[in-house]
Design an enzyme around this catalytic site. Structure first.
Site, PDB file in Angstrom:
ATOM      1  N   ASP A 197       0.590  -0.825   0.118  1.00 18.59           N
ATOM      2  CA  ASP A 197       0.078  -0.084  -0.150  1.00 18.59           C
ATOM      3  C   ASP A 197       0.979   1.227  -0.162  1.00 18.59           C
ATOM      4  OD1 ASP A 197      -2.266   1.575  -0.133  1.00 18.59           O
ATOM      5  OD2 ASP A 197      -2.442   1.550   1.956  1.00 18.59           O
ATOM      6  N   ASP A 199     -12.130   2.209   5.439  1.00 17.57           N
ATOM      7  CA  ASP A 199     -10.959   2.757   4.348  1.00 17.57           C
ATOM      8  C   ASP A 199      -9.726   3.306   5.354  1.00 17.57           C
ATOM      9  OD1 ASP A 199     -12.376   0.719   2.364  1.00 17.57           O
ATOM     10  OD2 ASP A 199     -13.513   3.489   1.626  1.00 17.57           O
ATOM     11  N   ASP A 225      -4.110  -4.618  -5.018  1.00 18.49           N
ATOM     12  CA  ASP A 225      -3.098  -3.431  -5.618  1.00 18.49           C
ATOM     13  C   ASP A 225      -1.776  -4.226  -5.527  1.00 18.49           C
ATOM     14  OD1 ASP A 225      -5.545  -2.088  -4.407  1.00 18.49           O
ATOM     15  OD2 ASP A 225      -5.067  -1.539  -2.553  1.00 18.49           O
TER      16      ASP A 225
END
Length: 335
Positions: free
Chosen positions: A121, A309, A159
């Site tokens: 991330d 989130d 991701d």
């Protein structure tokens, strides 16, 4: 015997049946179900439903507080399956084993997201991951072994590939990441009942034709040819129609690879410019293998509706349960 197994046994004895409703009116049977304080186990679902999910526990709390209407609305989440995300910093063996065992007992498919790649991330809300490559190999080995012979659908590393393409992940880590993803696919595919879908971002992320070509190349380098397919829209809000069109285009570039779509929060589509806890969103298509499109294997809820989130829009830390946001998603749901 774990709390999870006790709960499943108790529910089987009680003979609870699904009462999930798409209409705003609440019938007597639904009210009775909410009053029991337990989420139904959605017998019609091909996926396993966690009877101890945060949503199921919230129903109990709100019933005790007299919030019967809110508790009933929340059953739109609690009664439906969502992926389990084993904590990366911990040994995943226990939660994965419990979920896989329960799913196998019921003849259903357990949903998982494997999310622990090093340098995850890029320093955003969910930054972290395994300390190094060897730590990740150890973690994925334990994860895979815990699946046993159960039917499982694993979305691998949300991701991870897209962050290579968009430049977020420093170039020094690209080769290692691709190698680790390929190793993870191979290890997970040793489990006889496991299907693996390597994450490929979402339609609003990698759109430029040149970047899309790079995404295809990176997916190949990460072992997509040995996976069952790729996953789209994880934790995002792109509509089914837009995501399916994108998926079919990507599938054609990947030799016909199949895909799955995360529909957990896309019922109202995206809010332009907002990806972190955007307001006024809604639950999307309930999880199912019945998609009407041969290349689209399933609509699944990868992001667990109601989990934050990150610390934006007043939310708690990423991954933490946020009951009022969950309630808004349920209240706005169209089915």
């Amino acid at each position: 015997m774990s709390r999870l197994i006790h709960a499943l046994a108790a529910l089987a004895v009680l003979g609870l049946a699904a009462g999930c409703t798409s209409a705003p009116d609440i019938d007597e049977a639904s009210v009775a179900g909410a009053a029991s304080g337990k989420a139904d186990l959605a017998p019609a679902s091909p996926f396993w439903v966690d009877p101890e999910s945060p949503a199921a526990q919230q129903i109990e709390t709100w019933q005790e507080e007299g919030r019967t209407r809110d508790a009933e609305l929340l059953r739109r989440i609690a009664d439906r399956p969502a992926a389990l995300w084993p904590a990366g910093e911990n040994d995943p063996t226990v939660p994965v084993t419990e979920a896989a065992t329960a799913a196998r007992r019921e003849g259903r498919t357990a949903l998982f997201a494997a999310y622990n790649i090093p340098h995850r991330d890029c320093g955003q809300h969910s930054a972290g991951g395994a300390a190094d490559a060897d730590a990740y190999r150890t973690w994925i080995e334990k994860f895979a072994a815990a699946l046993g012979k159960a039917k499982a659908l694993v979305v691998l590393e949300p991701d991870a590939v897209a962050h290579i393409v968009d430049g977020c992940t420093p170039g020094i880590h690209h080769g290692e990441r691709e190698a680790l993803l390929g190793e993870a696919i191979d290890r997970l595919k040793r489990q006889p009942g496991t299907k693996v879908y390597l994450d490929a971002g979402n339609p609003a992320w990698i759109r430029d034709p040149q970047k899309l070509g790079q995404l295809v190349q990176r997916l190949y380098r990460a072992g997509i040819a040995r996976a069952d397919g790729f996953a789209l829209n994880v934790s995002n809000f792109q509509t089914d129609e837009v995501t399916k069109e994108y998926g079919l285009r990507l599938s054609a570039d990947l030799g016909g690879k199949h895909f799955v779509i995360d529909t957990s929060r896309n019922g109202n589509g995206p809010l332009p410019g907002e990806w972190c806890n955007p307001p006024d969103r809604a639950l999307g298509t309930p999880p199912t293998f019945d998609t009407g499109e041969p290349a689209l294997d399933a609509y699944v809820w990868v992001k667990r509706p109601g989990e934050s989130d990150g610390t934006c829009e007043g939310g708690p830390n990423a991954g933490q349960w946020w009951p009022e946001y969950a309630l808004e998603l349920a209240r706005n749901a169209k089915e």
